[in-house]
Scaffold this active site. Structure first.
Site, mmCIF file in Angstrom:
data_model
loop_
_atom_site.group_PDB
_atom_site.id
_atom_site.type_symbol
_atom_site.label_atom_id
_atom_site.label_comp_id
_atom_site.label_asym_id
_atom_site.label_seq_id
_atom_site.Cartn_x
_atom_site.Cartn_y
_atom_site.Cartn_z
ATOM 1 N N ARG A 32 0.816 -1.221 0.000
ATOM 2 C CA ARG A 32 0.000 0.000 0.000
ATOM 3 C C ARG A 32 0.848 1.269 0.000
ATOM 4 N NH1 ARG A 32 -2.181 -3.418 -1.523
ATOM 5 N NH2 ARG A 32 -3.970 -4.558 -0.692
ATOM 6 N N SER A 59 -10.835 -1.040 3.498
ATOM 7 C CA SER A 59 -10.128 -1.414 4.729
ATOM 8 C C SER A 59 -9.530 -0.154 5.337
ATOM 9 C CB SER A 59 -8.990 -2.391 4.426
ATOM 10 O OG SER A 59 -9.531 -3.571 3.890
ATOM 11 N N GLU A 75 -4.712 2.815 6.646
ATOM 12 C CA GLU A 75 -4.491 2.769 5.196
ATOM 13 C C GLU A 75 -5.154 4.013 4.595
ATOM 14 O OE1 GLU A 75 -5.273 -1.035 3.309
ATOM 15 O OE2 GLU A 75 -5.992 -0.005 1.509
HETATM 16 C C1 LIG Z 1 -15.646 -0.512 -0.885
HETATM 17 C C2 LIG Z 1 -14.156 -0.313 -1.049
HETATM 18 C C3 LIG Z 1 -13.335 -1.381 -1.334
HETATM 19 C C4 LIG Z 1 -11.955 -1.207 -1.476
HETATM 20 N N1 LIG Z 1 -11.185 -2.298 -1.771
HETATM 21 C C5 LIG Z 1 -9.866 -2.130 -1.936
HETATM 22 C C6 LIG Z 1 -9.032 -3.259 -2.271
HETATM 23 O O1 LIG Z 1 -9.499 -4.372 -2.455
HETATM 24 N N2 LIG Z 1 -7.702 -3.052 -2.400
HETATM 25 C C7 LIG Z 1 -7.136 -1.814 -2.222
HETATM 26 O O2 LIG Z 1 -5.907 -1.698 -2.368
HETATM 27 N N3 LIG Z 1 -7.888 -0.739 -1.907
HETATM 28 C C8 LIG Z 1 -9.232 -0.855 -1.764
HETATM 29 N N4 LIG Z 1 -9.993 0.225 -1.447
HETATM 30 C C9 LIG Z 1 -9.355 1.527 -1.190
HETATM 31 C C10 LIG Z 1 -9.236 2.459 -2.430
HETATM 32 O O3 LIG Z 1 -10.242 2.155 -3.390
HETATM 33 C C11 LIG Z 1 -7.850 2.351 -3.086
HETATM 34 O O4 LIG Z 1 -6.837 2.770 -2.206
HETATM 35 C C12 LIG Z 1 -7.760 3.158 -4.379
HETATM 36 O O5 LIG Z 1 -6.567 2.806 -5.056
HETATM 37 C C13 LIG Z 1 -7.762 4.682 -4.171
HETATM 38 O O6 LIG Z 1 -7.917 5.289 -5.446
HETATM 39 P P1 LIG Z 1 -8.651 6.688 -5.623
HETATM 40 O O7 LIG Z 1 -8.577 7.057 -7.064
HETATM 41 O O8 LIG Z 1 -9.986 6.686 -5.022
HETATM 42 O O9 LIG Z 1 -7.661 7.633 -4.817
HETATM 43 P P2 LIG Z 1 -8.031 8.752 -3.741
HETATM 44 O O10 LIG Z 1 -8.707 8.133 -2.578
HETATM 45 O O11 LIG Z 1 -8.706 9.886 -4.419
HETATM 46 O O12 LIG Z 1 -6.559 9.181 -3.302
HETATM 47 C C14 LIG Z 1 -5.695 8.284 -2.603
HETATM 48 C C15 LIG Z 1 -4.277 8.859 -2.621
HETATM 49 O O13 LIG Z 1 -3.789 8.824 -3.958
HETATM 50 C C16 LIG Z 1 -3.447 10.163 -4.401
HETATM 51 N N5 LIG Z 1 -3.789 10.220 -5.821
HETATM 52 C C17 LIG Z 1 -4.934 9.831 -6.448
HETATM 53 N N6 LIG Z 1 -4.802 9.941 -7.781
HETATM 54 C C18 LIG Z 1 -3.549 10.413 -7.995
HETATM 55 C C19 LIG Z 1 -2.786 10.745 -9.160
HETATM 56 N N7 LIG Z 1 -3.284 10.598 -10.397
HETATM 57 N N8 LIG Z 1 -1.524 11.208 -9.002
HETATM 58 C C20 LIG Z 1 -1.004 11.369 -7.766
HETATM 59 N N9 LIG Z 1 -1.664 11.083 -6.624
HETATM 60 C C21 LIG Z 1 -2.908 10.611 -6.748
HETATM 61 C C22 LIG Z 1 -4.247 11.094 -3.533
HETATM 62 O O14 LIG Z 1 -3.625 12.376 -3.455
HETATM 63 C C23 LIG Z 1 -4.206 10.338 -2.202
HETATM 64 O O15 LIG Z 1 -2.962 10.557 -1.568
HETATM 65 C C24 LIG Z 1 -11.386 0.087 -1.318
HETATM 66 C C25 LIG Z 1 -12.226 1.181 -1.035
HETATM 67 C C26 LIG Z 1 -13.598 1.001 -0.911
HETATM 68 C C27 LIG Z 1 -14.471 2.191 -0.646
#
Ligand SMILES: Cc1cc2nc3c(=O)[nH]c(=O)nc-3n(C[C@H](O)[C@H](O)[C@H](O)COP(=O)(O)OP(=O)(O)OC[C@H]3O[C@@H](n4cnc5c(N)ncnc54)[C@H](O)[C@@H]3O)c2cc1C
Length: 304
Positions: A176, A226, A296
């Site tokens: 992560r 998580s 996380e």
């Molecule tokens: C129901 C549910 C299930 C999930 N299951 C999983 C799972 O199975 N495995 C898992 O790993 N995670 C899981 N997650 C957590 C989450 O979806 C992941 O961490 C996902 O990768 C976050 O992506 P996001 O685009 O929403 O990023 P955000 O939440 O918008 O941002 C997360 C971080 O990434 C940065 N960021 C986002 N995009 C960029 C970019 N283009 N350039 C630079 N920085 C950036 C942001 O600044 C922040 O620091 C889950 C979440 C939910 C709600």
């Protein structure tokens, strides 16, 4: 926010979407969080680069937003500019088995695109409700897969404004985390190395994993997945359950009864309630087992 800065941003392009005091509860899967002073949605990589330049010159703090699925934003909001990348979402095929995706492309769309092109390897990420940019930053993973295993290269903007292409090795993916996160890089584009596969088998795998998620995870409530990282040698959910915290509540924030590793919003939770719940869980688990639970979920803004 200073009107001169807004005017300079408006001069970048008529296509750049600019909002002030945008409520972040509309942009996070927890459905909580106060206003961002500025909320910007560039529609091209060129506009994104110009936006970063203006914000840096004006010394305005900024935050890159994917789909907000791993964030807890303070009820006081964010005193700076939130840059949403969700309009930068092109996906296409490059030389055979390489899928190209812009940083704001949703994992679910990439997974469908890969399936439609009979490419296997991305099924694990179909149910991760974020963008590929967020997935790269976090080295998102599930069911034995992780971004590390399918990344060919990533194009980024460095904090100094340089555009660089990084190999998967240079991304230094960990559990992560990644060098992309540590170095504060913005993910513009990713190239994913997939394999030719059987379309029916890919569809079956995606359906199977979606059912598993539905069965095990409280998808009927807002959450950020998580809440805690897996501590070495343990499972966060089991520790929380064993500490007697299944269903534990602070206001409308609750440790999910279905999956103790998830903190959920029962409807009207505030970010402060979620934050307090997280702290109480960490305290109780530490007192019970001497294990530190690290979040996380990423905290944005002021929680004092
Ligand atoms: C129901 C549910 C299930 C999930 N299951 C999983 C799972 O199975 N495995 C898992 O790993 N995670 C899981 N997650 C957590 C989450 O979806 C992941 O961490 C996902 O990768 C976050 O992506 P996001 O685009 O929403 O990023 P955000 O939440 O918008 O941002 C997360 C971080 O990434 C940065 N960021 C986002 N995009 C960029 C970019 N283009 N350039 C630079 N920085 C950036 C942001 O600044 C922040 O620091 C889950 C979440 C939910 C709600």
């Amino acid at each position: 926010m200073n009107q001169d800065i807004i005017n300079t941003l408006k001069d970048i392009s008529s296509d750049l979407e600019i909002c002030t005091n945008e409520n972040m509860s509309r942009h996070t899967t927890f459905r909580t969080g106060g206003p961002a002073s500025l909320f910007l949605r560039p529609g091209s990589l060129d506009d994104l680069k110009k936006v970063i330049c203006v914000l840096k010159e004006s010394k305005v703090e900024y935050f890159i937003l994917g789909n907000g699925s791993n964030l807890l934003v303070s009820d006081k909001g964010y005193n700076g500019a939130v840059i949403s990348l969700t309009r930068l979402a092109d996906i296409h095929l490059e030389d055979g088995n390489t899928v190209y995706a812009e940083g704001g492309a949703m994992n679910s769309f990439i997974a469908s695109f890969a399936r439609d092109n009979s490419l296997t390897g991305f099924e694990f990420a179909a149910g991760i409700p974020g963008t590929i940019g967020g997935a790269m930053i976090m080295n998102a993973g599930a069911y034995g897969g992780e971004m590390k295993l399918i990344t060919k290269s990533v194009r980024v903007v460095t904090p100094k404004g340089e555009v660089k292409e990084l190999s998967a090795n240079e991304c230094d993916f960990g559990y992560r985390t990644s060098a992309l996160k540590r170095e504060g890089y913005i993910v513009l584009e990713a190239r994913l190395q997939l394999q030719k596969g059987d379309q029916a088998a890919i569809t079956e795998k995606m359906t199977e994993l979606a059912l598993k998620r539905k069965e095990k995870q409280p998808l009927e409530y807002p959450s950020a997945g998580s809440t805690f990282k897996r501590p070495e040698g343990y499972f966060a959910g089991k520790l929380i359950d064993d500490a007697g915290l299944r269903g534990f509540r602070v206001g409308d924030a609750q440790v999910s009864e279905k999956h103790c590793g998830f903190v959920i919003n029962r409807g009207n939770a505030t970010s402060s309630e979620i934050h307090e719940l997280i702290e109480q869980v960490q305290k109780k688990v530490y007192e019970s087992f001497g294990v530190t639970l690290e979040t996380e979920v990423i905290m944005v803004g002021d929680f004092k």
